[in-house]
Design a protein around this motif. Structure first.
Motif, PDB file in Angstrom:
ATOM      1  N   MET A 279     -18.666 -10.937 -12.350  1.00 20.97           N
ATOM      2  CA  MET A 279     -17.603 -10.406 -13.190  1.00 20.97           C
ATOM      3  C   MET A 279     -17.598  -8.893 -13.101  1.00 20.97           C
ATOM      4  O   MET A 279     -18.654  -8.257 -13.083  1.00 20.97           O
ATOM      5  N   SER A 281     -15.934  -5.832 -15.350  1.00 24.91           N
ATOM      6  CA  SER A 281     -15.135  -5.418 -16.502  1.00 24.91           C
ATOM      7  C   SER A 281     -14.930  -3.911 -16.432  1.00 24.91           C
ATOM      8  O   SER A 281     -15.804  -3.164 -15.971  1.00 24.91           O
ATOM      9  N   THR A 307     -11.687  -7.972 -15.809  1.00 21.99           N
ATOM     10  CA  THR A 307     -11.320  -7.961 -17.217  1.00 21.99           C
ATOM     11  C   THR A 307     -11.222  -6.510 -17.670  1.00 21.99           C
ATOM     12  O   THR A 307     -12.214  -5.774 -17.587  1.00 21.99           O
ATOM     13  N   GLN A 393     -18.380  -9.220 -24.928  1.00 17.67           N
ATOM     14  CA  GLN A 393     -19.174  -8.652 -23.834  1.00 17.67           C
ATOM     15  C   GLN A 393     -20.035  -7.484 -24.297  1.00 17.67           C
ATOM     16  O   GLN A 393     -20.453  -6.660 -23.494  1.00 17.67           O
ATOM     17  N   THR A 431     -21.051 -12.886 -23.233  1.00 16.76           N
ATOM     18  CA  THR A 431     -21.252 -12.688 -21.796  1.00 16.76           C
ATOM     19  C   THR A 431     -21.669 -11.246 -21.571  1.00 16.76           C
ATOM     20  O   THR A 431     -20.842 -10.360 -21.347  1.00 16.76           O
ATOM     21  N   TYR A 433     -23.532  -7.797 -19.995  1.00 26.28           N
ATOM     22  CA  TYR A 433     -23.449  -7.185 -18.664  1.00 26.28           C
ATOM     23  C   TYR A 433     -24.791  -6.585 -18.260  1.00 26.28           C
ATOM     24  O   TYR A 433     -25.677  -6.377 -19.087  1.00 26.28           O
ATOM     25  N   HIS A 464     -22.559  -9.698 -14.254  1.00 26.92           N
ATOM     26  CA  HIS A 464     -21.484  -8.938 -14.888  1.00 26.92           C
ATOM     27  C   HIS A 464     -21.793  -7.443 -14.766  1.00 26.92           C
ATOM     28  O   HIS A 464     -22.801  -6.963 -15.294  1.00 26.92           O
ATOM     29  N   TRP A 497     -14.829 -14.021 -11.338  1.00 23.16           N
ATOM     30  CA  TRP A 497     -14.060 -14.589 -12.432  1.00 23.16           C
ATOM     31  C   TRP A 497     -13.765 -13.508 -13.459  1.00 23.16           C
ATOM     32  O   TRP A 497     -14.455 -12.478 -13.518  1.00 23.16           O
ATOM     33  N   THR A 498     -12.770 -13.781 -14.304  1.00 21.49           N
ATOM     34  CA  THR A 498     -12.568 -12.953 -15.481  1.00 21.49           C
ATOM     35  C   THR A 498     -13.313 -13.581 -16.652  1.00 21.49           C
ATOM     36  O   THR A 498     -13.768 -14.725 -16.589  1.00 21.49           O
ATOM     37  N   SER A 499     -13.383 -12.827 -17.726  1.00 22.93           N
ATOM     38  CA  SER A 499     -14.046 -13.336 -18.923  1.00 22.93           C
ATOM     39  C   SER A 499     -13.325 -14.567 -19.468  1.00 22.93           C
ATOM     40  O   SER A 499     -13.956 -15.543 -19.894  1.00 22.93           O
TER      41      SER A 499
END
Length: 582
Positions: A279, A281, A307, A393, A431, A433, A464, A497-499
């Motif tokens: 991921m 972000s 994200t 997050q 989730t 990071y 992440h 993937w996104t969140s």
């Protein structure tokens, strides 16, 4: 449609004993067994009295809370003697004398070896936060032990076994000397509410004592004992201890079920052909449109969706339209930093969220707190629940020296509440990071990328990485670092993937688990994979696999397995156990 004749896993909860603990403000973090099994894709049934126990007849019974009354202990002993497998995590203390054991006093963290149960740890000792060790007074027949506890550090004195096993009648009692679910909660969420600064790093790489309450102020790892260094000398928390403890627990449940010849199917973490996910972000600090466009162009070039966590007042409307059109997720970046006139209160959280929702026109289901601001224990998750935020997050590092697995995990998880909410599970997926802005002058360099990706891959988690568009625009080394993260992740088979993607998948696969302790294949989302162990710990084939092909005429088990399998004989190692796809 359910897989027939499968093992039943029970969790024992004496409700009166739990109520008593809550009445005195004590936590029942052992209830986190529910989340551990659910995330592993294993259905279970909650039990708490003799009638329910006799009706369910679980093959393996995990003790969450026991009142340890004479009547209850006799019920549990009877269950074991009839062939059940009973597993306790540093509990059942009233049984110590009857089992010829005594308890040692241990008030500090321990490091643990657990042979055959945590291959992903690579032989390293696992940190545990709650130990109540038993030692055997004599060497009675039918008793054995495994692993070791080391006091205070990985090089400390061995003080006891990691777990003890007792044969009782036709069954077995396994008593862990560490509270595994309590350790996992402590690693992921801390040992108490965040009300003061954490202890700073002695080498100057983690100044947690700056007067800002943050998620990492609650980190339960040791600066000296739990960090490793890259070849470039960059420190990082190197082991996802919580994830490895989950593997220890789940592996034992699978093995014990297999050893008595019972199928225990479980749902894979990820969809078919996905081994782990990554991921990206992006936090919109300073809200410069040109920085957003620079980040958007880089992600389009690298073919990755991210994200975007948006802080008030946000970007201009055209930027949101372009970001959304490219398939990215628009999310919230709550600012409670007092230096920027932010406030830690629900009304302010809601006000800022409404600003971002109105500005973007998006429904917004993900949040990350600016500067990882965090106070208390569960109020943030309650705010998220009430506001329709389903993924958070905020639990990640804020300093150069505490990157990596500072909360022991790279897997998404549902947090547990404090005792004032009866230790319920929040409906918000956390989730965390691994790092912020690699190659930024005051933060970690890119030498941590490969070690972190490799370690996440070992536990099949979610890697992440956080970046800020303003630094992508203004700092060429940060831009290069983001590109390197993406290249290295793709080279290792990561899917980005996104969140929101992650939350939707986690909810969909868990829909296969029911309260009756069964796995419902007809509720499987597209791409779901179900595995079942094919061997016991000694390598013998168990019922329901090869032998199932030769079941008696009229048996439903083998045809059901063949129907569900799609005639795919693939076998892989999951949780240290050889498993077959069904």
């Amino acid at each position: 449609m359910v897989v027939p004749d499968t093992a039943t896993i029970g969790i024992w909860l004496d409700s009166k004993a739990a109520d008593k603990r809550w009445r005195y403000g004590l936590n029942v973090f052992e209830l986190y067994l529910k989340e551990i099994l659910a995330h592993a894709g294993i259905p279970y049934v909650m039990l708490g009295d003799r009638e329910a126990l006799e009706k369910a007849k679980p093959d393996v019974l995990l003790i969450a809370v026991s009142g340890e009354s004479n009547i209850e202990l006799e019920q549990l002993k009877h269950y074991v003697k009839d062939g059940g497998i009973l597993i306790s995590y540093a509990g059942l203390n009233r049984m110590a004398g009857a089992l010829q054991c005594r308890e040692l006093v241990c008030r500090e963290p321990v490091y643990v070896t657990t042979p055959h149960l945590n291959a992903a740890a690579g032989g390293r000792k696992l940190r545990a936060l709650q130990a109540k060790p038993w030692v055997r007074i004599d060497r009675r027949e039918g008793a054995s032990e495994g692993g070791h506890l080391f006091k205070g550090s990985p090089d400390g004195d061995p003080i006891a076994a990691a777990y003890l096993e007792f044969e009782l009648g036709a069954g077995k009692l396994i008593r862990w000397n560490v509270n595994i679910p309590g350790t996992i909660v402590g690693l992921q969420q801390g040992d108490g509410p965040v009300i003061e600064d954490g202890v700073p790093a002695p080498d100057g790489t983690g100044a947690l004592d700056e007067g800002i309450l943050k998620a990492d102020d609650g980190c339960m790892l040791d600066w000296a004992l739990d960090r490793e260094f890259t070849g470039a000398g960059m420190p990082y928390y190197a082991l996802p201890y919580a994830d490895l403890w989950k593997e220890v627990l789940v592996s034992q449940v699978l093995r014990e079920s297999a050893n008595i010849g019972r199928l225990l199917p479980f749902v894979d973490y990820w969809p078919d052909h996905t081994e782990q996910v990554a991921m990206i972000s992006l936090d919109s600090d300073f809200n410069h449109d040109d920085s957003a466009l620079a980040a958007l162009a880089l992600l389009e070039e690298m073919d990755v969706r991210a994200t975007w966590c948006l802080i008030e007042p946000g970007y201009s409307k055209p930027v949101y339209e372009r970001v959304a059109a490219a398939g990215h997720e628009l999310a919230f970046h709550y600012n409670a930093l007092a230096q920027e006139r932010g406030k830690w209160e629900q009304a302010e959280f809601n006000r800022q969220l409404e600003v971002i929702r109105c500005a973007t026109g998006a429904r917004i289901v993900t949040n990350k707190n600016h500067y990882t601001r965090f106070e208390g224990w569960g109020e943030l998750f309650r705010w998220c629940e009430e506001a329709g935020i389903v993924n958070d997050q905020s639990r990640g590092p804020s300093k150069k020296g505490n990157i990596g697995f500072l909360f022991g995990t790279c897997h998404p998880y549902f947090p547990i509440a404090w005792s004032d909410e009866r230790n319920r599970m929040y409906r918000v997926l956390e989730t965390g990071y691994l790092t912020p802005d690699l190659a930024y002058p005051s933060l970690a360099d890119t030498s941590v990328i490969i070690p972190l990706l490799n370690r996440v891959q070992e536990v099949r988690g979610a890697a992440h990485f956080l970046f800020h568009p303003i630094h992508i625009l203004q700092k060429p080394k940060v831009r290069d670092a983001l590109q390197q993260v993406i290249r290295e992740a793709k080279a290792r088979g990561y899917e980005f993937w996104t969140s929101e993607d992650l939350y939707r998948w986690e909810q969909a696969r868990r829909s296969m688990l029911s309260d009756d302790g069964k796995l419902h294949l007809d509720k499987a989302p597209e791409g779901a994979v179900v595995w079942v162990p094919v061997t016991g710990s000694g390598g013998e084939t168990i019922a329901g696999t090869e032998e199932a092909e030769e079941t008696a005429p009229g048996s439903t088990e083998a045809p059901m397995l063949r129907e569900a399998s799609g005639i795919d004989p693939e076998t892989v190692m999951r949780f240290g156990v050889l498993c077959r796809r069904i």
